[in-house]
Design a protein around this motif. Structure first.
Motif, PDB file in Angstrom:
ATOM      1  N   VAL A 164       0.919  -1.159   0.008  1.00 46.47           N
ATOM      2  CA  VAL A 164      -0.028   0.120  -0.024  1.00 46.47           C
ATOM      3  C   VAL A 164       1.028   1.164   0.114  1.00 46.47           C
ATOM      4  N   LYS A 165       1.840   1.195   0.764  1.00 43.86           N
ATOM      5  CA  LYS A 165       2.869   2.481   0.856  1.00 43.86           C
ATOM      6  C   LYS A 165       3.457   2.766  -0.398  1.00 43.86           C
ATOM      7  N   MET A 166       4.003   1.385  -1.012  1.00 47.21           N
ATOM      8  CA  MET A 166       4.526   1.655  -2.395  1.00 47.21           C
ATOM      9  C   MET A 166       3.989   2.180  -3.335  1.00 47.21           C
ATOM     10  N   TYR A 167       2.515   1.604  -3.378  1.00 42.29           N
ATOM     11  CA  TYR A 167       1.557   2.148  -4.508  1.00 42.29           C
ATOM     12  C   TYR A 167       1.255   3.621  -4.165  1.00 42.29           C
ATOM     13  N   THR A 168       1.006   3.898  -2.903  1.00 39.87           N
ATOM     14  CA  THR A 168       0.534   5.390  -2.860  1.00 39.87           C
ATOM     15  C   THR A 168       1.723   6.363  -3.074  1.00 39.87           C
ATOM     16  N   ILE A 169       2.891   6.198  -2.641  1.00 34.73           N
ATOM     17  CA  ILE A 169       4.039   7.041  -3.117  1.00 34.73           C
ATOM     18  C   ILE A 169       4.254   6.820  -4.706  1.00 34.73           C
ATOM     19  N   PHE A 170       4.160   5.805  -5.307  1.00 33.02           N
ATOM     20  CA  PHE A 170       4.187   5.661  -6.750  1.00 33.02           C
ATOM     21  C   PHE A 170       2.990   6.629  -7.184  1.00 33.02           C
ATOM     22  N   MET A 171       1.890   6.554  -7.001  1.00 35.91           N
ATOM     23  CA  MET A 171       0.958   7.461  -7.756  1.00 35.91           C
ATOM     24  C   MET A 171       1.054   9.002  -7.472  1.00 35.91           C
ATOM     25  N   LYS A 172       1.610   9.393  -6.208  1.00 35.39           N
ATOM     26  CA  LYS A 172       1.991  10.965  -5.830  1.00 35.39           C
ATOM     27  C   LYS A 172       2.988  11.218  -7.049  1.00 35.39           C
ATOM     28  N   LEU A 173       4.045  10.315  -7.159  1.00 36.68           N
ATOM     29  CA  LEU A 173       5.187  10.753  -8.164  1.00 36.68           C
ATOM     30  C   LEU A 173       4.839  10.732  -9.528  1.00 36.68           C
ATOM     31  N   GLN A 200       4.083   1.841 -22.059  1.00 41.74           N
ATOM     32  CA  GLN A 200       3.844   0.649 -21.941  1.00 41.74           C
ATOM     33  C   GLN A 200       4.292  -0.022 -20.666  1.00 41.74           C
ATOM     34  N   ASN A 201       5.246   0.286 -20.119  1.00 42.48           N
ATOM     35  CA  ASN A 201       5.902  -0.003 -18.920  1.00 42.48           C
ATOM     36  C   ASN A 201       4.949   0.192 -17.666  1.00 42.48           C
ATOM     37  N   LEU A 202       4.507   1.522 -17.718  1.00 42.50           N
ATOM     38  CA  LEU A 202       3.213   1.808 -16.914  1.00 42.50           C
ATOM     39  C   LEU A 202       2.298   0.925 -16.910  1.00 42.50           C
ATOM     40  N   ALA A 203       1.626   0.556 -17.955  1.00 39.98           N
ATOM     41  CA  ALA A 203       0.676  -0.193 -18.095  1.00 39.98           C
ATOM     42  C   ALA A 203       1.106  -1.882 -17.501  1.00 39.98           C
ATOM     43  N   LEU A 204       2.266  -2.335 -17.662  1.00 37.79           N
ATOM     44  CA  LEU A 204       2.739  -3.420 -17.271  1.00 37.79           C
ATOM     45  C   LEU A 204       2.694  -3.588 -15.660  1.00 37.79           C
ATOM     46  N   PHE A 205       2.977  -2.403 -15.067  1.00 40.73           N
ATOM     47  CA  PHE A 205       2.898  -2.180 -13.834  1.00 40.73           C
ATOM     48  C   PHE A 205       1.781  -2.219 -12.968  1.00 40.73           C
ATOM     49  N   PHE A 206       0.588  -1.365 -13.588  1.00 39.68           N
ATOM     50  CA  PHE A 206      -0.667  -1.338 -13.079  1.00 39.68           C
ATOM     51  C   PHE A 206      -1.311  -2.669 -13.154  1.00 39.68           C
ATOM     52  N   THR A 207      -1.164  -3.480 -14.194  1.00 38.49           N
ATOM     53  CA  THR A 207      -1.773  -4.840 -14.509  1.00 38.49           C
ATOM     54  C   THR A 207      -1.368  -5.801 -13.457  1.00 38.49           C
ATOM     55  N   SER A 208       0.034  -5.868 -13.254  1.00 35.60           N
ATOM     56  CA  SER A 208       0.795  -6.489 -12.284  1.00 35.60           C
ATOM     57  C   SER A 208       0.576  -6.564 -10.834  1.00 35.60           C
ATOM     58  N   PHE A 209       0.358  -4.879 -10.585  1.00 35.47           N
ATOM     59  CA  PHE A 209      -0.224  -4.926  -9.140  1.00 35.47           C
ATOM     60  C   PHE A 209      -1.566  -5.170  -8.890  1.00 35.47           C
ATOM     61  N   TYR A 210      -2.394  -4.885  -9.911  1.00 43.71           N
ATOM     62  CA  TYR A 210      -3.976  -5.198  -9.490  1.00 43.71           C
ATOM     63  C   TYR A 210      -4.241  -6.563  -9.805  1.00 43.71           C
ATOM     64  N   LYS A 211      -3.552  -7.259 -10.556  1.00 45.32           N
ATOM     65  CA  LYS A 211      -3.530  -9.038 -10.639  1.00 45.32           C
ATOM     66  C   LYS A 211      -3.350  -9.291  -9.119  1.00 45.32           C
ATOM     67  N   SER A 212      -2.068  -8.886  -8.486  1.00 41.98           N
ATOM     68  CA  SER A 212      -1.789  -9.531  -7.331  1.00 41.98           C
ATOM     69  C   SER A 212      -2.138  -8.857  -5.813  1.00 41.98           C
ATOM     70  N   HIS A 213      -2.636  -7.501  -6.035  1.00 42.04           N
ATOM     71  CA  HIS A 213      -2.676  -6.746  -4.725  1.00 42.04           C
ATOM     72  C   HIS A 213      -3.846  -5.950  -4.602  1.00 42.04           C
ATOM     73  N   ILE A 214      -4.827  -5.861  -5.805  1.00 41.47           N
ATOM     74  CA  ILE A 214      -5.996  -5.159  -5.896  1.00 41.47           C
ATOM     75  C   ILE A 214      -6.709  -4.912  -4.579  1.00 41.47           C
ATOM     76  N   MET A 229      -7.655   6.266  -9.397  1.00 40.74           N
ATOM     77  CA  MET A 229      -6.629   7.102 -10.104  1.00 40.74           C
ATOM     78  C   MET A 229      -5.794   6.151 -11.202  1.00 40.74           C
ATOM     79  N   GLY A 230      -5.422   5.035 -10.730  1.00 43.91           N
ATOM     80  CA  GLY A 230      -4.527   4.160 -11.386  1.00 43.91           C
ATOM     81  C   GLY A 230      -5.283   3.437 -12.349  1.00 43.91           C
ATOM     82  N   VAL A 231      -6.658   3.045 -12.335  1.00 48.72           N
ATOM     83  CA  VAL A 231      -7.363   2.713 -13.191  1.00 48.72           C
ATOM     84  C   VAL A 231      -7.975   3.645 -14.284  1.00 48.72           C
ATOM     85  N   GLU A 232      -7.935   4.928 -13.945  1.00 40.74           N
ATOM     86  CA  GLU A 232      -8.035   5.946 -15.039  1.00 40.74           C
ATOM     87  C   GLU A 232      -6.920   5.734 -15.825  1.00 40.74           C
TER      88      GLU A 232
END
Length: 251
Positions: A164-173, A200-214, A229-232
């Motif tokens: 959660v912390k990783m994703y939150t900081i990632f989205m702010k950046l 393209q790498n950004l799409a891979l990050f979101f799909t990987s994160f959501y698949k395992s940790h949504i 926001m990430g889904v958008e």
């Protein structure tokens, strides 16, 4: 035995070649610090080579040329040595100002992150260090690939808070790098190859994160807001006029 001898021969040749490059290049280094960083770079190159050998061996196993015990033995060998590799990588990322050395270090981390002991990732400064490099144009694609490897890991709920912390900081950046109102398909169309790779790498990050940790983000408050926001972002990426990029959000 023949396979082991062949791998040993490969490694010896690599060390000889590395040594030759070292002897030639040290004379171009101007300071003790530069020489030290060069030594670290050579160590990282050797580590990458050993990981490549492991990958080749595992591929041979898929053709029936290797036993499970040999795979386990090689992985244990590399894992036991990873403490040194990890320390070298963190030292370079915290102390070096040399772009090529930092990029080589991030590439090395990317190769190891999918199977190293989780403590090296979640109980160390590694994630914080990677997130610090994420906004930097020279390193953002390599860093994003590393973060995607971490996002794809799934070992139960033990590290949910860290995710959660990783994703939150990632989205702010990310919002400072690509504001949410950005026309991503247009930016992709006119962007450089490096910028297109980032999307393209950004799409891979979101799909990987959501698949395992949504699930850890599906809670009221800031977490759900960051998830939406990430889904958008991912939805906008799906409109990119490139089949390879389009398929990522789907799969």
């Amino acid at each position: 035995m023949a396979s082991i001898r062949k791998d040993t021969s490969k490694l010896h040749k690599s060390q000889m070649a590395t040594s030759s490059r070292h002897n030639t290049s040290v004379y171009t280094c101007n300071t003790v610090s530069e020489i030290y960083f060069y030594e670290l770079h050579l160590s990282i190159e050797l580590s990458e080579y050993r990981y490549t050998l492991l990958s080749e061996e595992v591929f041979d196993f898929s053709r029936g040329e290797m036993t499970q015990s040999k795979i386990k033995e090689l992985k244990q060998s590399l894992t036991s040595e990873f403490q040194l590799i990890y320390e070298l990588c963190l030292y370079v990322l915290s102390a070096s100002q040399r772009t090529e050395l930092i990029r080589a270090t991030l590439s090395t981390l990317h190769a190891f992150l999918s199977w190293i002991p989780l403590g090296y990732i979640f109980e160390s400064p590694l994630l914080e260090t990677l997130l610090n490099f994420f906004p930097m144009p020279s390193y953002r694609n390599l860093t994003l690939q590393c973060l995607t490897e971490v996002a794809a890991l799934n070992f139960g709920d033990f590290y949910n808070a860290q995710y959660v912390k990783m994703y939150t900081i990632f989205m702010k950046l990310l919002q400072t790098m690509i504001p949410l109102n950005t026309n991503i398909p247009e930016a992709y169309a006119i962007g450089s190859s490096e910028e297109q790779a980032f999307i393209q790498n950004l799409a891979l990050f979101f799909t990987s994160f959501y698949k395992s940790h949504i699930r850890v983000l599906e809670t009221p408050g800031e977490n759900i807001a960051a998830l939406l926001m990430g889904v958008e972002y991912l939805t906008k990426i799906s409109y990119v006029d490139d089949t390879k990029v389009f398929k990522v959000p789907i799969f």
